[in-house]
Design a protein around this motif. Structure first.
Motif, mmCIF file in Angstrom:
data_model
loop_
_atom_site.group_PDB
_atom_site.id
_atom_site.type_symbol
_atom_site.label_atom_id
_atom_site.label_comp_id
_atom_site.label_asym_id
_atom_site.label_seq_id
_atom_site.Cartn_x
_atom_site.Cartn_y
_atom_site.Cartn_z
ATOM 1 N N GLU A 19 21.170 1.969 0.889
ATOM 2 C CA GLU A 19 19.804 1.421 0.937
ATOM 3 C C GLU A 19 19.631 0.295 -0.079
ATOM 4 N N GLN A 20 20.137 0.469 -1.283
ATOM 5 C CA GLN A 20 20.013 -0.556 -2.324
ATOM 6 C C GLN A 20 20.815 -1.803 -2.000
ATOM 7 N N SER A 21 21.890 -1.644 -1.244
ATOM 8 C CA SER A 21 22.706 -2.815 -0.883
ATOM 9 C C SER A 21 22.034 -3.659 0.190
ATOM 10 N N CYS A 22 21.010 -3.106 0.839
ATOM 11 C CA CYS A 22 20.248 -3.781 1.897
ATOM 12 C C CYS A 22 21.104 -4.155 3.099
ATOM 13 N N GLY A 23 22.268 -3.561 3.212
ATOM 14 C CA GLY A 23 23.129 -3.851 4.346
ATOM 15 C C GLY A 23 22.870 -2.892 5.488
ATOM 16 N N PRO A 24 23.414 -3.221 6.642
ATOM 17 C CA PRO A 24 23.282 -2.285 7.766
ATOM 18 C C PRO A 24 24.235 -1.117 7.567
ATOM 19 N N LYS A 26 25.042 3.375 8.423
ATOM 20 C CA LYS A 26 24.522 4.734 8.413
ATOM 21 C C LYS A 26 25.655 5.666 8.009
ATOM 22 N N ARG A 66 19.090 6.355 6.972
ATOM 23 C CA ARG A 66 20.399 5.930 6.468
ATOM 24 C C ARG A 66 21.509 6.957 6.681
#
Length: 124
Positions: A19-24, A26, A66
């Motif tokens: 989540e903190q990396s803001c990447g896609p 799961k 996530r």
């Protein structure tokens, strides 16, 4: 993919980092989610529904988008991952005691999009 998540604590940490990396992406977290009956005299800490506990903890952390928990045998899950999910794996985190080499080999043979080098942190 995470193998051996039990009550989801490591899943939450992995999902928070994602989540903190803001990447896609799961986290697919696989476990048998068996009931745990502690040794006497600690029977008061019985956990009858580890999957439910993990799911509630993930929701309480606000990270259910996530990660997802899968109640399955990890080797069987590995063998069907690419066909079921249509994707490859960027990271494999295995945190279980028995048969870890079989898990890693199944995932390595079917799911990674790059070469995988595995070095266990402890003897299996």
């Amino acid at each position: 993919v995470e193998i051996g998540c039990f009550i989801g604590a490591s899943t939450i940490w992995l999902a928070a980092g994602l989540e903190q990396s803001c990447g896609p992406g799961k986290i697919h977290s696989v476990d048998l989610f068996d009931e745990v009956m502690p040794w006497v005299p600690h029977r008061y800490s019985y956990l009858g529904d580890p999957l439910g506990y993990a799911t509630r903890s993930l929701a309480a952390a606000g990270l259910e988008h996530r990660a997802r928990f899968i109640k399955a045998n990890s080797v069987a899950f590995a063998r069907g991952f690419r066909e079921t999910h249509g994707e490859t794996i960027d990271l494999l985190f295995t945190d279980k005691c028995e048969n870890s080499n079989a898990d890693v080999n199944c995932f390595r043979d079917t799911c990674f999009h790059t070469t995988c080098h595995v070095k266990p942190s402890h003897p299996v």
